[in-house]
Structures are given as C-alpha cells and as structure tokens.
Enzyme design. Structure first.
Site, PDB file in Angstrom:
ATOM      1  N   ARG A  15       0.835  -1.199   0.000  1.00 16.07           N
ATOM      2  CA  ARG A  15       0.000   0.000   0.000  1.00 16.07           C
ATOM      3  C   ARG A  15       0.870   1.250   0.000  1.00 16.07           C
ATOM      4  NH1 ARG A  15      -5.492  -0.039   3.545  1.00 16.07           N
ATOM      5  NH2 ARG A  15      -5.281  -2.231   3.018  1.00 16.07           N
ATOM      6  N   SER A  99      -8.387  -0.035  -0.099  1.00 14.66           N
ATOM      7  CA  SER A  99      -9.482  -0.125   0.871  1.00 14.66           C
ATOM      8  C   SER A  99     -10.085   1.254   1.149  1.00 14.66           C
ATOM      9  CB  SER A  99      -8.994  -0.804   2.147  1.00 14.66           C
ATOM     10  OG  SER A  99     -10.062  -1.015   3.032  1.00 14.66           O
ATOM     11  N   HIS A 100      -9.888   1.758   2.381  1.00 18.86           N
ATOM     12  CA  HIS A 100     -10.502   3.016   2.792  1.00 18.86           C
ATOM     13  C   HIS A 100      -9.540   4.199   2.718  1.00 18.86           C
ATOM     14  CE1 HIS A 100      -8.558   1.208   6.326  1.00 18.86           C
ATOM     15  NE2 HIS A 100      -8.248   2.451   6.627  1.00 18.86           N
ATOM     16  N   LYS A 109      -3.786  -6.627  -2.331  1.00 20.06           N
ATOM     17  CA  LYS A 109      -4.034  -7.696  -1.367  1.00 20.06           C
ATOM     18  C   LYS A 109      -3.839  -9.015  -2.115  1.00 20.06           C
ATOM     19  CE  LYS A 109      -7.268  -5.114   1.558  1.00 20.06           C
ATOM     20  NZ  LYS A 109      -8.629  -5.036   2.137  1.00 20.06           N
ATOM     21  N   ASP A 246     -17.026  -0.228   3.218  1.00 27.21           N
ATOM     22  CA  ASP A 246     -15.794   0.523   2.998  1.00 27.21           C
ATOM     23  C   ASP A 246     -15.450   0.485   1.510  1.00 27.21           C
ATOM     24  OD1 ASP A 246     -14.961  -2.117   2.841  1.00 27.21           O
ATOM     25  OD2 ASP A 246     -13.131  -1.821   4.015  1.00 27.21           O
ATOM     26  N   ASP A 248     -13.378  -1.023  -0.590  1.00 24.84           N
ATOM     27  CA  ASP A 248     -13.313  -2.269  -1.362  1.00 24.84           C
ATOM     28  C   ASP A 248     -14.409  -3.249  -0.956  1.00 24.84           C
ATOM     29  OD1 ASP A 248     -12.046  -2.651   1.125  1.00 24.84           O
ATOM     30  OD2 ASP A 248     -10.669  -4.157   0.350  1.00 24.84           O
ATOM     31  N   ASP A 250     -15.239  -4.996   1.588  1.00 22.75           N
ATOM     32  CA  ASP A 250     -15.086  -6.257   2.322  1.00 22.75           C
ATOM     33  C   ASP A 250     -15.530  -6.115   3.781  1.00 22.75           C
ATOM     34  OD1 ASP A 250     -12.923  -4.689   3.122  1.00 22.75           O
ATOM     35  OD2 ASP A 250     -11.461  -6.319   3.053  1.00 22.75           O
ATOM     36  N   ARG A 251     -15.757  -4.870   4.225  1.00 28.30           N
ATOM     37  CA  ARG A 251     -16.274  -4.640   5.580  1.00 28.30           C
ATOM     38  C   ARG A 251     -17.649  -3.999   5.488  1.00 28.30           C
ATOM     39  NH1 ARG A 251     -12.731  -1.062   9.029  1.00 28.30           N
ATOM     40  NH2 ARG A 251     -12.234  -0.052   7.041  1.00 28.30           N
ATOM     41  N   HIS A 334     -14.692  -6.937  10.292  1.00 26.94           N
ATOM     42  CA  HIS A 334     -14.272  -8.010   9.389  1.00 26.94           C
ATOM     43  C   HIS A 334     -14.938  -9.296   9.884  1.00 26.94           C
ATOM     44  CE1 HIS A 334     -11.268  -6.242   6.732  1.00 26.94           C
ATOM     45  NE2 HIS A 334     -10.806  -5.550   7.751  1.00 26.94           N
TER      46      HIS A 334
END
Length: 457
Positions: A15, A99-100, A109, A246, A248, A250-251, A334
């Site tokens: 990242r 992500s965020h 990832k 978020d 991406d 995933d949360r 998560h």
C-alpha cells in the site's frame, strides 16, 4: 534504479501513494515476483474503482504472464469477490485496492489458491526481496521471461459470487424490508445491486457511483463522521436499517432503524448464533481479544466453542484453518466464514442481518439488544514517546491487585469481575490503542479514564 519497498510493503499487503511510492513498472515486477513465489500455472486478478487501479492491475497481469502464467482478469470487483474467484477457481489472486485510504493511494491484497492469505510470513517478504533485487544497480533488471508467455482471459464473476453468497443464507421467507446502503462511492455500488436482486427489499442507494476520488466522504465507516449521512437518511426514510461498506466493500457496518450504529461485536454474536444453528448447534467461533464479552457468552449459550485470538486478519485466518472454525469476527467489522474459504466478507454478514431481521417482526434495535450486553469505549488512540514504557507503567499499576488478572496475548489485557481493558501498540505509528468494556457506563468511564491517565502521563 534500486527501490526501497519498506514503506509500501506492509504486514498483510502492499500500500502506498501512486505514482510517488510505486507505479505501473513496479506493479509489473510485483506480478512477476508473485508468479515466481507462488509457482502457480495460473492466477486471478481484480481491481477496485480507483483511477490508478486498471493500469496497475494490467501491469501486474503482464508481469505474471511474461513468466508463462495464465491470467484470469475479473476487472472491477470487491475484495471479497476476488476472494470468491480465488476460492471457486482454486487460483492465487491479487486484488488492487487501498481499501478506505484516500484517493492517491493504491495497493495489492494477495492470496494463494483457495483465498489463503499472503502476508509477511507467508510469501510477501520473498516477493518484496525479489522486486528489490530486480531493481538493484548491476542486477538483472527483470526476471527471465518464459519461452511461451501466459494467456490473459477476461471473465465476470459477479453473478456467480452473488449466487454463492445467497446459497449460504436462507432469505426465501423474509418479510419486506427497507434498507439504505451507503457504498461511499466504493465497490459496494457495484456488488450490492446484484447480490440483493430479487429479494423483498426496498433499496435506497447512497453514493453508488463508482468514484475513486471519494467526492462525498471517505469510504471508511469505522470513523463515525463517515456514518452521519447514512444515519440521517435512515431516519428520513423510516428505513428498517442502514448498511455502510468501505471502499473495497469487504467490511460492512450496520445502523438500526433509529440511525444508531450497531457495534460490530453485536453483529459477530448474532452471526455466530446463526452459523452455529446452521451447523447443527456446535462448532468453533473465533473472536479477537477486543471484541465484547458478549461474543464468547453467546457462542457458549448456542453450543459453540469460542476461541480468542490476537487482532489482525492473518491471526484470525490462521486460527480458522487450524481449528476448523465455522465463523470468526473482529471489532473492526471483518467477518470470516468457513464456507467462504475462511476469508472475510462483509456482504455475507449483511445478508445474515437481513435474514435475522426479516425472519421476525420486531425492529433491529430490539433484535440486537440481546447481543449488546455491555458498555464499550471504542478504540482510543494516544500518541506516546515510548510504547513499552507506558505498557510497563500499566502493568505496575495493576499487577499487584488481587481483583485483576493480566495477560499479554496482544499488548496487555487487564481483567476484573466487572470490567476489562486492553492496551496494544500500533505496528506502524507511535500510538497505543485502548479498548475498555464494563457492565455499566459509570464503571467503563472510570476504568477508561484511569488507564488513559497512565498512558498519557
């Protein structure tokens, strides 16, 4: 030119700022290194809606294909959709997302076949060392290309991903619900319409336009400021609940019909009870050590075995695999499922909430009250000059008290009959993170302030 990747290769992912810290030529080398470290014949690659994502993921795919690896590109997807593809196709995968993080960031990832995580101890260190070696002065500038390059195929997994999730939760007989979804201009705007299609839901979409510059608010629902729009809209619409994803996707964070946030620990407990029922009333449930006391209580009440772990998805996933756990949850929203290759998917947790709410007549606030039994502080960060010194000071303050126990599974946890708190150091910043919980608000406030006074002394 030799590059130092220490700033962008983190514990669990890559990242950094594009193009200042990394760019497409580097992404191509990461693709080659990933192909070499996984020794795979084929991989799957996906990306989010950030402006730099298509270029970076395309470069990564070229780097892998140059080494003879066949690449399946699934294009725009959420991170859990990439995990689905890795699991269903049984291929190592790479997801391009930050992500965020703000718009100028991007990242990767990585996972092995079956969505098994790749972190510093499971291949990421070797990938970093290869890329650094290939960029060193006097060293070969690139890995040796294969005599026959790999093929690149494009495919869309969105419908199959949605069908798999829907196969894991029975939504056939739920009552009609009105749900507001804030996608934060992230990948939830791409996945939610397909996953929710055909359900008896009135969907009120917010910020579904894919826009990696995040024009409305940061796509980080962990920050209460980013939930304000959703909370207001839920009340305006008299909706049954609100969901926030978020960047991406995933949360997933949940707010009730009053616009009040539902703690992720309460969602963990609710889903744990449902997953235990689905698996015949027994099974192992993983929770990290700063989830609420409610979680292990509910797990035991429903016939399960709770297992407490350190914070962090690599620890959760490793323990899921080791113990054969059916579900795991973290305070950060998560949620991990055995039936999703032990990977995390906020979307599946959201479907469980919809099924639970739609399967009874009461409001969400009443439903989750059984899973929200204590008062928590939330995570409070303090900047400190010496993390170890402050943790030692807390240990000294509480170590001789007969009414408390101490453990050092992750930072320091201090536990008494009516309260507990945990202090853990950040791996990347000079911070200590405090989480406290108690049976009532005055006790929680007292213990939180006592601990903060020592931390900030």
């Amino acid at each position: 030119m030799a590059v130092d990747l220490s700033q962008i290769v983190k514990a669990y992912d890559v990242r950094g700022v594009v193009p200042d810290q990394w760019d497409e030529p580097l992404a191509e080398l990461f693709g080659a290194a990933f192909a070499q470290v996984t020794a795979a014949d084929a991989i799957v690659v996906g990306h989010d809606m950030r402006p730099s994502s298509p270029g970076l993921s395309g470069a990564f795919a070229r780097g892998a294909a140059a080494l003879g690896v066949d690449v399946t590109e699934i294009g725009l997807c959420s991170t859990d959709q990439l995990y689905y593809a890795s699991g269903a196709l049984n291929l190592p995968g790479a997801m391009f997302t930050a992500s965020h993080n703000p718009a100028q960031y991007n990242g990767i990832k990585l996972c092995r076949a079956g969505a098994a995580p790749v972190g510093q101890d499971t291949g990421l260190t070797e990938i970093r060392e290869l890329v650094e070696r290939w960029t060193r002065a006097g060293a070969p500038g690139a890995p040796e290309a294969a005599a026959v390059p790999g093929t690149t195929t494009r495919t869309d997994t969105l419908k199959d991903y949605a069908a798999h999730l829907r196969s894991l939760v029975d939504l056939t007989s739920i009552r009609p619900l009105k749900v507001v979804v804030d996608a934060g201009n992230g990948m939830g705007g791409h996945t939610v319409p397909t996953v929710f299609e055909g359900l008896p839901l009135t969907l009120v979409p917010m910020y579904f336009e894919l826009d990696g510059t995040f024009p409305n608010h940061e796509a980080n629902p962990l920050d209460p400021a980013n939930l304000v729009d959703l909370q207001k809209r839920v009340r305006e619409e008299s909706a049954d609940l609100g969901l926030a994803f978020d960047g991406d996707a995933d949360r997933c964070f949940v707010v009730d019909e009053n616009g009040d946030p539902v703690p992720p620990s309460a969602i963990t407990a609710l889903v744990a009870a449902r997953e235990l029922a689905r698996h015949g009333g027994s099974g192992t449930i993983i929770h990290n050590l700063i989830t609420s006391w409610t979680v292990p209580e509910v797990v035991r009440e429903n016939g399960g075995t709770p297992v407490r772990t350190r914070v962090g998805h690599s620890f959760i996933k490793a323990e899921m695999a080791r113990s054969g756990a059916i579900f795991g949850g973290e305070h950060s929203a998560h949620y991990y499922f055995k039936d999703f290759w032990n990977a995390d998917t906020g979307m599946l947790a959201a479907l469980h909430v919809l099924a639970a709410l739609g399967g009874q007549e009461g409001p969400l606030s009443a439903l989750v009250s059984a899973y929200d039994r204590y008062t928590g502080s939330g995570e409070i960060n303090s900047t400190v000059a010496d993390q170890a010194d402050r943790i030692a000071a807390i240990k000294a303050a509480y170590g001789d008290r007969p009414d408390v126990t101490l453990d050092e599974l992750d930072g320091l946890t201090v536990t008494s009959t009516d309260w507990w708190f945990n202090v853990r150091p950040s791996n990347t910043e000079p911070l200590l993170r405090l989480n406290a919980e108690a049976r009532d608000e005055p006790t929680m406030t007292k213990i939180r302030d006592e601990a903060l006074a020592i931390i900030r002394a």
